[in-house]
Design a protein around this motif. Structure first.
Motif, PDB file in Angstrom:
ATOM      1  N   VAL A   1       0.909  -1.150  -0.061  1.00 25.06           N
ATOM      2  CA  VAL A   1       0.038  -0.029  -0.154  1.00 25.06           C
ATOM      3  C   VAL A   1       0.817   1.206  -0.096  1.00 25.06           C
ATOM      4  O   VAL A   1       0.613   2.117  -0.557  1.00 25.06           O
ATOM      5  N   LEU A   2       2.012   1.386   0.743  1.00 26.37           N
ATOM      6  CA  LEU A   2       2.709   2.484   1.082  1.00 26.37           C
ATOM      7  C   LEU A   2       4.023   2.683   0.274  1.00 26.37           C
ATOM      8  O   LEU A   2       4.509   3.458   0.095  1.00 26.37           O
ATOM      9  N   GLY A   3       4.357   1.327  -0.270  1.00 22.98           N
ATOM     10  CA  GLY A   3       5.514   1.181  -1.018  1.00 22.98           C
ATOM     11  C   GLY A   3       5.501   1.697  -2.610  1.00 22.98           C
ATOM     12  O   GLY A   3       4.352   2.199  -3.039  1.00 22.98           O
ATOM     13  N   ARG A   4       6.463   1.969  -3.139  1.00 24.17           N
ATOM     14  CA  ARG A   4       6.532   2.828  -4.349  1.00 24.17           C
ATOM     15  C   ARG A   4       7.286   1.814  -5.504  1.00 24.17           C
ATOM     16  O   ARG A   4       8.378   1.288  -5.165  1.00 24.17           O
ATOM     17  N   GLY A   5       6.743   1.708  -6.533  1.00 20.14           N
ATOM     18  CA  GLY A   5       7.449   1.289  -7.677  1.00 20.14           C
ATOM     19  C   GLY A   5       7.446  -0.406  -7.371  1.00 20.14           C
ATOM     20  O   GLY A   5       6.772  -1.136  -6.879  1.00 20.14           O
ATOM     21  N   VAL A   6       8.866  -0.923  -7.457  1.00 14.32           N
ATOM     22  CA  VAL A   6       9.146  -2.328  -7.438  1.00 14.32           C
ATOM     23  C   VAL A   6       8.677  -2.608  -6.108  1.00 14.32           C
ATOM     24  O   VAL A   6       8.672  -3.915  -5.522  1.00 14.32           O
TER      25      VAL A   6
END
Length: 461
Positions: free
Chosen positions: A185-190
């Motif tokens: 949910v909070l991660g970006r991209g890979v």
């Protein structure tokens, strides 16, 4: 230059490998559970069960590669699919083993696979009778049903065991669940796409001080252990066993069709009859190989369908890499033993996310059906109810003939059969018109505005 569909996108090899490993970790426990349970029920020793596991992984890997890359115009849906041993065949295999022996189990499986290959194209012709009303219902039941499987991995399968429902195991699964949620949910991209793998790795690290990592089987596992054809002897073909395995293939076809349609929905890839047919040929081919190498019939693993939806990585080359990894695990048992050391509560924690995702996809698919139509609403309600009965009421059909239990004990199969039949009855015959006419309220006499000119909307007059 035409941009390839995301399903056909070729990712850098580093991402292919990482996402491929992620898929294998997600499906491994479910895949090897089938030979473990069957081996115990058939009274096989540990070394023989080990051979079944190796054969299981080898065939699953081969069929996964076939489904991902295709085998000419003959087999393979060319979709991001992970395949593995199906539980649908478990009961009939055990019954056949006790009645006729293991040679009959694999002989009937081989014939069932040949019959499946022959019927794949005719079966695929009914895909038009799997609209969102049917596929959405089946996916919803699949997701809800599998949540119980995740729960079993977390709390254990034996209520009498000392570790059953252990608070520490539940806490571990909860931690894995939270880590997966944070990254996806909070991660970006890979980082978002690798949320499931990160949660699995974190869960393993947390498990070490808890003493849940058991590496005893790693040192005992052989480095090489390729399965030998017809290990139990020349195949036998009792008529009753062949009929039972043919029924199993029909049930597997229904499940795989729903799963392939789900992947089509998730990836935005429009599936033609040929795509479905080649995918079903892959199922039949798995049974043929299983009959030769003493493995198990494969079907599309829905937990990995959930992973595709969760990560949004649609490339079929990722799952092809997963298939290659499974082949290696099949011929190098020691690698398989390392993967098997991942504690079940860790797998169950991420399973909750993936299985619930499938249910949500099902609900979203159902939104494409006309739910204001009482007939459609009734079809969905009845199908979901019928599909969840055997899941929530264990042993409900134990007194039925063993041949009938093949279908009745599978909630997914019941839901698929019920939704398919009711949709056919009420949406493709005159009975549907009669039913809808009966549910409509009496027509209200039209009231016209006497001031407005004829043919003009009174509101804009």
């Amino acid at each position: 230059m035409t941009t390839p569909h995301p399903v056909d996108a070729r990712l850098p090899w580093q991402r292919l490998l990482v996402f491929g490993i992620q898929h294998v970790l997600i499906m491994y426990t479910g895949c090897v559970t089938v030979p473990l349970v069957f081996g115990a029920a058939a009274g096989l020793d540990k070394s023989t069960v080990g051979l079944l596991i190796s054969a299981d992984l080898l065939v699953a890997g081969i069929i996964t590669v076939v489904q991902s890359l295709g085998l000419g115009r003959f087999a393979g849906a060319r979709l991001p699919l992970i395949t593995g041993a199906t539980f649908v065949a478990m009961s009939p295999m055990i019954l056949i083993a006790k009645e006729y022996g293991l040679q009959a189990v694999y002989g009937s499986m081989l014939v069932g696979g040949v019959i499946g290959i022959a019927l794949a194209w005719p079966f695929a012709s009914i895909v038009r009778f799997f609209p969102p009303l049917v596929s959405g219902t089946v996916l919803t039941v699949v997701g809800i049903s599998l949540i119980g499987v995740a729960g079993g991995l977390i709390v254990g399968s034996d209520p009498k065991a000392a570790t059953f429902g252990s608070p520490s195991h539940i806490a571990l699964a909860a931690a894995v669940l939270v880590i997966a949620l944070v990254f996806t949910v909070l991660g970006r991209g890979v980082w978002s796409q690798l949320g499931i793998l990160i949660a699995l790795v974190a869960g393993v690290l947390i498990s070490i001080p808890m003493g849940l990592i058991k590496l005893d089987g790693v040192s005992k596992a052989a480095w090489l252990g390729a399965p030998h054809p017809f290990h139990f002897g020349a195949p036998q073909f009792p008529i009753a066993a062949v009929v039972a395995m043919s029924i199993v293939m029909a049930v597997v076809f229904a499940e795989s069709t729903a799963s392939m349609l789900a992947i089509g929905e998730i990836t935005g890839k429009k599936l033609e009859r040929a795509d479905i047919a080649r995918g079903l040929v892959g199922d039949g081919l798995s049974a043929v190989l299983a009959g030769v190498f003493n493995s198990f019939i494969d079907t599309v693993f829905n937990q990995n369908v959930g992973a595709v939806a969760q990560t949004r990585v649609f490339s079929r080359y990722v799952t092809a890499v997963s298939g290659a990894i499974l082949v290696v695990l099949g011929i190098v048992p020691r690698f398989g033993a390392i993967v098997a050391a991942v504690p079940k509560p860790v797998v169950g924690g991420v399973g909750l996310v993936l299985f619930a995702t499938i249910a949500v996809i099902g609900v979203d698919t159902l939104r494409k059906a006309d739910l204001s139509d009482r007939v459609n609403l009734s079809i969905i309600a009845v199908s979901i109810g019928v599909g969840l009965v055997p899941v929530l009421t264990k042993g409900m059909f134990d007194k039925f003939p063993s041949s009938a239990q093949i279908l009745l004990n599978s909630g997914i199969s019941l839901a698929a059969a019920t939704a398919f039949a009711l949709n056919l009855l009420f949406n493709h015959t005159k009975l549907g018109e009669i039913a809808r006419a009966a549910t409509q309220s009496p027509a209200t006499p039209e009231v016209r505005d006497p001031v407005a000119p004829e043919g003009q909307d009174p509101v804009t007059a």
